[in-house]
Design an enzyme around this catalytic site. Sequence first.
Site, short mmCIF file in Angstrom:
data_model
loop_
_atom_site.label_atom_id
_atom_site.label_comp_id
_atom_site.label_asym_id
_atom_site.label_seq_id
_atom_site.Cartn_x
_atom_site.Cartn_y
_atom_site.Cartn_z
N ARG A 50 -42.62 -14.92 20.35
CA ARG A 50 -42.21 -15.48 19.15
C ARG A 50 -42.92 -14.69 18.02
NH1 ARG A 50 -42.52 -21.97 19.76
NH2 ARG A 50 -41.15 -22.33 21.51
N ASP A 151 -41.87 -33.18 8.98
CA ASP A 151 -42.37 -32.18 10.27
C ASP A 151 -43.03 -31.10 9.39
OD1 ASP A 151 -41.58 -32.11 13.37
OD2 ASP A 151 -42.25 -30.06 12.34
#
Length: 284
Positions: A50, A151
């Site tokens: 990532r 979030d």
Amino acid sequence: MPPEQGGWGGGRLERDLELTDADFARIRQLIYQRAGIVLAEHKREMVYSRLAKRLRHHGLIRFADYLARLERQPEAREWEAFTNALTTNLTAFFREAHHFPLLADHVRARPGRVRIWCAAASTGEESYSIAMTLMETLGARAAQSEVVATDIDTDALARARAGIYPLEQVCKLDEARTKRFFQRGKGTHKGFARVRPEIAEMIDFQPLNLLAPQWPVSGPFDAIFCRNTMIYFDKPTQKRILERFAPLLKPDGLLFAGHSESFSYITDAFRLRGQTVYVRMPAR
Ligand SMILES: C[S@@+](CC[C@H](N)C(=O)[O-])C[C@H]1O[C@@H](n2cnc3c(N)ncnc32)[C@H](O)[C@@H]1O
């Protein structure tokens, strides 16, 4: 050193970029400080793949240079991309299905405007499931109710706001729900479905870091959903967050936790009410 396909060598991941033990330790420390996330040792490969994308994006070849840049600039926009890259967003519509009939019973009995906080909304499926439950249960009253969905991951929130999902995911819901709450895409949107505007309008999506000293949400809420997120935090962090949730709930307000999360021994602000559902204790 020639690039190698898979495998580990000398504590170093041998791909086209180098992720040393020291880099990995630093990444773990930074994401812990920023988001409270405790990254396990076995997440090393995930971290590599990532963050390698972020290095390539910036034309860097050393993780150490990328991390030094981040550390030099505490306000850099790259922090958002770094955090987004390291979150786990797994979710589903009506995940942990037993919670939704409980939510329905809870809100049916409550007077006035119903407000629910979905505190780790990820890509939106959980907040839409809550809104659908309110609509099925409250009928016309649902229009006055509100779901605040937050979030830390701004990419996940953007997907949540768009409310567009692959048909194969939506088709797992029963037919009545797919018909009532979704519109099938046509043309370039074929293979996707979008949540209907009347459901989307019930939800207010906002970025929120549960570790931040100030939360841009105000109570009181009838229920808070914070599922499958506390597992990434250590116990002291869990305790701090739970004790900040409690005063944001109305009396008898409910906290919904994830299937492998248990808060009974962490704080006495909540009492277990049913399977991974907690009720707020009166303030002492
Ligand atoms: C596994 S998902 C859970 C999604 C949903 N609640 C569910 O149970 O299906 C965990 C979510 O927590 C979010 N998260 C992680 N750390 C966070 C923090 N410090 N503040 C807010 N959200 C966070 C992640 O971005 C991710 O979307």
